[in-house]
Design an enzyme around this catalytic site. Structure first.
Site, PDB file in Angstrom:
ATOM      1  N   SER A 135       0.855  -1.185   0.000  1.00  0.00           N
ATOM      2  CA  SER A 135       0.000   0.000   0.000  1.00  0.00           C
ATOM      3  C   SER A 135       0.891   1.234   0.000  1.00  0.00           C
ATOM      4  O   SER A 135       1.704   1.410   0.910  1.00  0.00           O
ATOM      5  CB  SER A 135      -0.884  -0.032   1.257  1.00  0.00           C
ATOM      6  OG  SER A 135      -1.587   1.170   1.403  1.00  0.00           O
TER       7      SER A 135
ATOM      8  N   LYS B  46      -1.352  -0.961  -4.263  1.00  0.00           N
ATOM      9  CA  LYS B  46      -2.493  -0.145  -3.862  1.00  0.00           C
ATOM     10  C   LYS B  46      -2.003   1.279  -3.691  1.00  0.00           C
ATOM     11  O   LYS B  46      -0.964   1.513  -3.078  1.00  0.00           O
ATOM     12  CB  LYS B  46      -3.051  -0.709  -2.556  1.00  0.00           C
ATOM     13  CG  LYS B  46      -4.039   0.163  -1.821  1.00  0.00           C
ATOM     14  CD  LYS B  46      -4.722  -0.658  -0.727  1.00  0.00           C
ATOM     15  CE  LYS B  46      -4.693   0.057   0.608  1.00  0.00           C
ATOM     16  NZ  LYS B  46      -5.320  -0.755   1.675  1.00  0.00           N
TER      17      LYS B  46
ATOM     18  N   LYS C  31      -3.067   5.131  -2.458  1.00  0.00           N
ATOM     19  CA  LYS C  31      -4.029   5.924  -1.682  1.00  0.00           C
ATOM     20  C   LYS C  31      -4.511   7.097  -2.527  1.00  0.00           C
ATOM     21  O   LYS C  31      -3.692   7.752  -3.197  1.00  0.00           O
ATOM     22  CB  LYS C  31      -3.363   6.443  -0.406  1.00  0.00           C
ATOM     23  CG  LYS C  31      -2.999   5.350   0.590  1.00  0.00           C
ATOM     24  CD  LYS C  31      -4.251   4.757   1.236  1.00  0.00           C
ATOM     25  CE  LYS C  31      -3.869   3.841   2.393  1.00  0.00           C
ATOM     26  NZ  LYS C  31      -5.055   3.256   3.042  1.00  0.00           N
TER      27      LYS C  31
ATOM     28  N   ASP D  93      -7.316   3.101  -2.676  1.00  0.00           N
ATOM     29  CA  ASP D  93      -7.995   3.141  -1.367  1.00  0.00           C
ATOM     30  C   ASP D  93      -8.207   4.600  -0.989  1.00  0.00           C
ATOM     31  O   ASP D  93      -7.250   5.370  -0.889  1.00  0.00           O
ATOM     32  CB  ASP D  93      -7.111   2.436  -0.318  1.00  0.00           C
ATOM     33  CG  ASP D  93      -7.775   2.346   1.055  1.00  0.00           C
ATOM     34  OD1 ASP D  93      -8.916   2.829   1.219  1.00  0.00           O
ATOM     35  OD2 ASP D  93      -7.140   1.779   1.975  1.00  0.00           O
TER      36      ASP D  93
ATOM     37  N   GLU E 233     -11.204   0.714  -2.860  1.00  0.00           N
ATOM     38  CA  GLU E 233     -11.441   0.416  -1.447  1.00  0.00           C
ATOM     39  C   GLU E 233     -12.033   1.618  -0.724  1.00  0.00           C
ATOM     40  O   GLU E 233     -11.526   2.736  -0.846  1.00  0.00           O
ATOM     41  CB  GLU E 233     -10.097  -0.001  -0.811  1.00  0.00           C
ATOM     42  CG  GLU E 233     -10.183  -0.430   0.653  1.00  0.00           C
ATOM     43  CD  GLU E 233      -8.827  -0.901   1.194  1.00  0.00           C
ATOM     44  OE1 GLU E 233      -7.932  -1.244   0.384  1.00  0.00           O
ATOM     45  OE2 GLU E 233      -8.661  -0.919   2.424  1.00  0.00           O
TER      46      GLU E 233
ATOM     47  N   ASP F 111     -13.483  -1.689   3.833  1.00  0.00           N
ATOM     48  CA  ASP F 111     -12.518  -1.825   4.931  1.00  0.00           C
ATOM     49  C   ASP F 111     -13.191  -1.279   6.196  1.00  0.00           C
ATOM     50  O   ASP F 111     -13.825  -2.025   6.952  1.00  0.00           O
ATOM     51  CB  ASP F 111     -11.224  -1.065   4.539  1.00  0.00           C
ATOM     52  CG  ASP F 111     -10.187  -0.968   5.650  1.00  0.00           C
ATOM     53  OD1 ASP F 111     -10.432  -1.458   6.764  1.00  0.00           O
ATOM     54  OD2 ASP F 111      -9.105  -0.372   5.419  1.00  0.00           O
TER      55      ASP F 111
ATOM     56  N   LYS G  43      -9.397  -7.183   8.431  1.00  0.00           N
ATOM     57  CA  LYS G  43      -8.346  -6.823   9.394  1.00  0.00           C
ATOM     58  C   LYS G  43      -8.794  -7.334  10.755  1.00  0.00           C
ATOM     59  O   LYS G  43      -9.831  -6.909  11.261  1.00  0.00           O
ATOM     60  CB  LYS G  43      -8.187  -5.294   9.467  1.00  0.00           C
ATOM     61  CG  LYS G  43      -7.643  -4.646   8.206  1.00  0.00           C
ATOM     62  CD  LYS G  43      -7.530  -3.136   8.368  1.00  0.00           C
ATOM     63  CE  LYS G  43      -6.968  -2.511   7.092  1.00  0.00           C
ATOM     64  NZ  LYS G  43      -7.013  -1.029   7.121  1.00  0.00           N
TER      65      LYS G  43
ATOM     66  N   GLY H  13      -3.846  -4.305   6.497  1.00  0.00           N
ATOM     67  CA  GLY H  13      -2.870  -4.010   7.538  1.00  0.00           C
ATOM     68  C   GLY H  13      -3.094  -2.641   8.132  1.00  0.00           C
ATOM     69  O   GLY H  13      -3.842  -1.820   7.591  1.00  0.00           O
TER      70      GLY H  13
END
Ligand code: OSB
Ligand code: MG
Length: 369
Positions: free
Chosen positions: A135, A161, A163, A188, A213, A238, A262, A290
């Site tokens: 990520s 991934k 952000k 995400d 996400e 998430d 998670k 994570g």
């Protein structure tokens, strides 16, 4: 089994590179390590809270308070069932999943070490290696991000991934896609958008993303379901999924097609496994997320990700992606094929290096025993 001792350790660990999301930037990761002891054996867990309530409402201070003043006292003299969930002991506290998860992880590691079996076997796992991704946070300039994507892809990570947030989205993803046309890529948003941004989010359909996400408010399954009907790209949730029942509702509502599991967000490994089983039954692919864990929380994530339904690469990256020196030995390594070999030793299968733990300890307090 009765717990003889429970200790909390507040750590501050500098990240090798600052991590920025739509809710803020972190350079020094704060977290709580939980150490449980019984019969001369110690087990380790992690409540991967942060200094600030950005990802969730929990912080180092709230988790410390809830564990010391409510959860730990409830375990005093209590008989704890082997490999059983602590939900029956902790149900009287509403919310605070990371506080609960840290203890449940430590107790599970303690049982597994005492019996000499790997923790992943104890929870019913089967994979011997874990496919993994990375990520990447928001960077000051697109060029910086492109450089980090290049390094990560060269290191073997199987999916990347990125952000996003308003102002760092369509153009950035377009630039990554242009430079890396065949990369397995996802984004995400950490809840940074609303349904009013649907047109903007729809433009992400052009880039062949694996998933988007958590674009919207965690409490808003209805709007996620509406957004999913407007997008080709699968939505992944998430922050929205705090309990297995949340997962059931989200799936039934059509609010997502993928779930990021998670254990810290779910209150511990047992609730995470219940959600996993539900997703397998409903044909919803899952992957292990994570929260910038130290090696202790990371080792628990590796164990969880051996469950059969974890079919997609997760956010369990190598120790050196986060830390100059991790607090476990050996560190978590990712091979050139983007896999982590599952450790075969008892419990977590990694040794906690107490001298390194000590070096980044800000406070340590016994809360039971
Ligand atoms: O939303 O998945 C998230 C890190 C901190 C808080 C929330 C998230 C993340 C990550 C990084 O994406 C996951 C990791 O590498 O541990
Ligand atoms: Mg996320």
């Amino acid at each position: 089994m009765k717990l003889e001792k429970l200790e909390l350790i507040h750590l501050g660990m500098p990240l090798v590179h600052p991590f920025e999301t739509s809710f803020g930037r972190v350079s020094d990761k704060e977290t709580i390590i939980v150490r449980a002891e019984s019969g001369g054996v110690a087990g380790w867990g992690e409540a991967p809270v942060a200094a600030a309530p950005g990802y969730s409402y929990e912080t180092v201070e709230t988790a410390w308070h809830v564990i010391r003043d409510f959860l730990a006292p409830r375990l005093k003299g209590a008989e704890i069932a082997r490999a059983g969930s602590l939900a029956e002991h902790f149900g009287f506290v509403r919310g605070h999943p990371m506080a609960k998860a840290g203890i449940e992880m430590a107790v599970l590691d303690l049982f597994a070490r005492a019996e000499g079996v790997p923790l992943w076997k104890m929870i019913g796992g089967s994979w011997t290696e874990i496919p993994t991704g990375i990520s990447l946070g928001i960077e000051p300039r697109v060029e910086d991000l492109l450089g980090r994507v290049e390094t990560a892809a060269a290191a073997g990570y199987r999916r990347i991934k990125v952000k996003i947030k308003p102002g760092w989205d369509v153009d950035v993803v377009a630039a990554v896609r242009r430079r890396f046309p065949t990369l397995s890529l996802m984004v995400d948003a950490n809840a940074a958008y609303s349904l009013a941004d649907a047109d903007r989010l729809r433009r992400l359909d052009d880039f062949g993303l694996m998933m988007i996400e958590q674009p919207l408010d965690p409490d808003d399954l209805l709007d996620h379901a509406r957004l999913q009907t407007l997008l080709k790209t699968p939505l992944c949730l998430d922050e929205s999924i705090k309990t297995p029942a949340d997962g059931r509702r989200a799936i039934e509502a059509g609010a997502c097609r993928v779930i990021n599991i998670k254990q810290a967000r779910m209150g511990g490994p047992f609730a995470a496994k219940v959600l996993h089983d539900l997703c397998v039954a409903k044909n919803i692919p899952v992957w292990c997320g994570g929260l910038l864990e130290t090696g202790i929380g990371r080792a628990h994530n590796i164990a969880l990700a051996t469950l059969p339904g974890f079919s997609l690469p997760g956010d369990i990256s190598a120790s050196d992606r986060y830390w100059r020196e991790d607090i476990i030995d050996p560190p978590v390594r990712v091979d050139a094929r983007g896999s982590i070999a599952v450790p075969q030793g008892p419990g977590l299968g990694y040794t906690v290096v107490e001298s390194r733990l000590k070096a980044c300890t800000r406070r340590r307090e016994p809360v039971l025993g």
